[in-house]
Scaffold this motif. Structure first.
Motif, PDB file in Angstrom:
ATOM      1  N   UNK A  16       5.286 -11.707  -3.228  1.00 11.34           N
ATOM      2  CA  UNK A  16       4.385 -10.883  -4.036  1.00 11.34           C
ATOM      3  C   UNK A  16       4.581  -9.389  -3.761  1.00 11.34           C
ATOM      4  N   UNK A  17       4.814  -9.037  -2.508  1.00  7.55           N
ATOM      5  CA  UNK A  17       5.020  -7.625  -2.155  1.00  7.55           C
ATOM      6  C   UNK A  17       6.255  -7.070  -2.848  1.00  7.55           C
ATOM      7  N   UNK A  18       7.332  -7.817  -2.840  1.00  9.60           N
ATOM      8  CA  UNK A  18       8.565  -7.369  -3.492  1.00  9.60           C
ATOM      9  C   UNK A  18       8.331  -7.179  -4.993  1.00  9.60           C
ATOM     10  N   UNK A  19       7.623  -8.110  -5.601  1.00  8.95           N
ATOM     11  CA  UNK A  19       7.317  -7.999  -7.030  1.00  8.95           C
ATOM     12  C   UNK A  19       6.420  -6.795  -7.328  1.00  8.95           C
ATOM     13  N   UNK A  20       5.411  -6.589  -6.496  1.00 10.52           N
ATOM     14  CA  UNK A  20       4.511  -5.455  -6.709  1.00 10.52           C
ATOM     15  C   UNK A  20       5.217  -4.119  -6.526  1.00 10.52           C
ATOM     16  N   UNK A  21       6.082  -4.037  -5.537  1.00 10.01           N
ATOM     17  CA  UNK A  21       6.832  -2.798  -5.319  1.00 10.01           C
ATOM     18  C   UNK A  21       7.690  -2.495  -6.545  1.00 10.01           C
TER      19      UNK A  21
ATOM     20  N   UNK B 179       0.826  -1.209   0.000  1.00  7.71           N
ATOM     21  CA  UNK B 179       0.000   0.000   0.000  1.00  7.71           C
ATOM     22  C   UNK B 179       0.863   1.263   0.000  1.00  7.71           C
ATOM     23  N   UNK B 180       1.960   1.217   0.720  1.00  9.82           N
ATOM     24  CA  UNK B 180       2.863   2.358   0.787  1.00  9.82           C
ATOM     25  C   UNK B 180       3.527   2.599  -0.572  1.00  9.82           C
ATOM     26  N   UNK B 181       3.933   1.518  -1.229  1.00  8.07           N
ATOM     27  CA  UNK B 181       4.544   1.646  -2.554  1.00  8.07           C
ATOM     28  C   UNK B 181       3.534   2.149  -3.574  1.00  8.07           C
ATOM     29  N   UNK B 182       2.323   1.693  -3.454  1.00  7.56           N
ATOM     30  CA  UNK B 182       1.275   2.142  -4.379  1.00  7.56           C
ATOM     31  C   UNK B 182       1.080   3.654  -4.281  1.00  7.56           C
ATOM     32  N   UNK B 183       1.289   4.192  -3.097  1.00 14.83           N
ATOM     33  CA  UNK B 183       1.185   5.640  -2.881  1.00 14.83           C
ATOM     34  C   UNK B 183       2.451   6.371  -3.333  1.00 14.83           C
ATOM     35  N   UNK B 184       3.480   5.623  -3.773  1.00 14.22           N
ATOM     36  CA  UNK B 184       4.697   6.230  -4.295  1.00 14.22           C
ATOM     37  C   UNK B 184       5.835   6.387  -3.315  1.00 14.22           C
ATOM     38  N   UNK B 185       5.669   5.900  -2.084  1.00 18.91           N
ATOM     39  CA  UNK B 185       6.722   6.040  -1.084  1.00 18.91           C
ATOM     40  C   UNK B 185       7.536   4.740  -1.025  1.00 18.91           C
ATOM     41  N   UNK B 186       8.454   4.598  -1.979  1.00 21.66           N
ATOM     42  CA  UNK B 186       9.201   3.348  -2.131  1.00 21.66           C
ATOM     43  C   UNK B 186      10.225   3.116  -1.029  1.00 21.66           C
ATOM     44  N   UNK B 187      10.810   4.178  -0.545  1.00 25.77           N
ATOM     45  CA  UNK B 187      11.799   4.047   0.533  1.00 25.77           C
ATOM     46  C   UNK B 187      11.134   3.474   1.795  1.00 25.77           C
ATOM     47  N   UNK B 188       9.972   4.011   2.129  1.00 24.83           N
ATOM     48  CA  UNK B 188       9.240   3.517   3.302  1.00 24.83           C
ATOM     49  C   UNK B 188       8.766   2.078   3.073  1.00 24.83           C
ATOM     50  N   UNK B 189       8.370   1.781   1.850  1.00 27.32           N
ATOM     51  CA  UNK B 189       7.930   0.416   1.522  1.00 27.32           C
ATOM     52  C   UNK B 189       9.068  -0.581   1.720  1.00 27.32           C
TER      53      UNK B 189
ATOM     54  N   UNK C  61      11.572  -0.233   3.697  1.00 25.23           N
ATOM     55  CA  UNK C  61      11.781  -0.327   5.153  1.00 25.23           C
ATOM     56  C   UNK C  61      10.776  -1.308   5.768  1.00 25.23           C
ATOM     57  N   UNK C  62       9.533  -1.245   5.312  1.00 19.92           N
ATOM     58  CA  UNK C  62       8.501  -2.144   5.840  1.00 19.92           C
ATOM     59  C   UNK C  62       8.774  -3.602   5.458  1.00 19.92           C
ATOM     60  N   UNK C  63       9.326  -3.815   4.275  1.00 22.30           N
ATOM     61  CA  UNK C  63       9.700  -5.172   3.865  1.00 22.30           C
ATOM     62  C   UNK C  63      10.792  -5.699   4.796  1.00 22.30           C
ATOM     63  N   UNK C  64      11.773  -4.867   5.096  1.00 26.41           N
ATOM     64  CA  UNK C  64      12.854  -5.284   6.001  1.00 26.41           C
ATOM     65  C   UNK C  64      12.320  -5.587   7.402  1.00 26.41           C
ATOM     66  N   UNK C  65      11.425  -4.734   7.892  1.00 30.56           N
ATOM     67  CA  UNK C  65      10.828  -4.970   9.212  1.00 30.56           C
ATOM     68  C   UNK C  65      10.067  -6.289   9.224  1.00 30.56           C
ATOM     69  N   UNK C  66       9.288  -6.525   8.177  1.00 31.63           N
ATOM     70  CA  UNK C  66       8.547  -7.780   8.072  1.00 31.63           C
ATOM     71  C   UNK C  66       9.472  -8.982   8.019  1.00 31.63           C
ATOM     72  N   UNK C  67      10.567  -8.830   7.292  1.00 35.35           N
ATOM     73  CA  UNK C  67      11.527  -9.930   7.175  1.00 35.35           C
ATOM     74  C   UNK C  67      12.180 -10.258   8.510  1.00 35.35           C
ATOM     75  N   UNK C  68      12.459  -9.229   9.301  1.00 33.14           N
ATOM     76  CA  UNK C  68      13.050  -9.463  10.625  1.00 33.14           C
ATOM     77  C   UNK C  68      12.097 -10.243  11.529  1.00 33.14           C
TER      78      UNK C  68
END
Length: 110
Positions: free
Chosen positions: A91-96, A27-37, A39-46
């Motif tokens: 899927x999130x990584x691909x969508x981003x 959702x964050x990437x869809x809004x254009x904030x790729x840096x934050x997206x 970061x959220x992927x990294x947090x999820x991965x941890x």
């Protein structure tokens, strides 16, 4: 709550938190904030790694013959949540990446 039941709930909780981070990243990437997206992927991965570690510990325990509890429906559910979170990340990584490419193409057309 203890033993296998506790571990199952830990896996479910960590996997759910990871999946929420991955969905938020989309959702964050869809809004254009790729840096934050990212970061959220990294947090999820941890968080996902914590779920994966708990699951791996169970597998090692069973392989060593130290597992006294019988695997049950709760464990199956925990494993399902773990796999769903992993799929969600892929899927999130691909969508981003797709959103980034679309943004680049739209910028060229403007």
């Amino acid at each position: 709550m203890e033993g296998l039941e506790l571990i199952c709930f830990q896996i479910i909780s960590f996997a759910g938190e990871a999946k929420s981070s991955y969905m938020g990243a989309i959702h964050t990437a869809k809004a254009g904030n790729y840096e934050e997206a990212e970061k959220m992927i990294k947090e999820g991965s941890n968080v996902f790694l914590q779920a994966h570690k708990a699951h791996a510990d169970l597998i090692q325990k069973e392989a060593a013959g130290d597992m006294t509890e019988t695997p049950n429906l709760l464990l199956i559910h925990a494993e399902d949540q773990l796999m769903a979170a992993e799929t969600c990340k892929i899927l999130a990584v691909e969508l981003i990446d797709t959103y980034k490419r679309i943004s680049i193409l739209e910028a060229k057309e403007a």
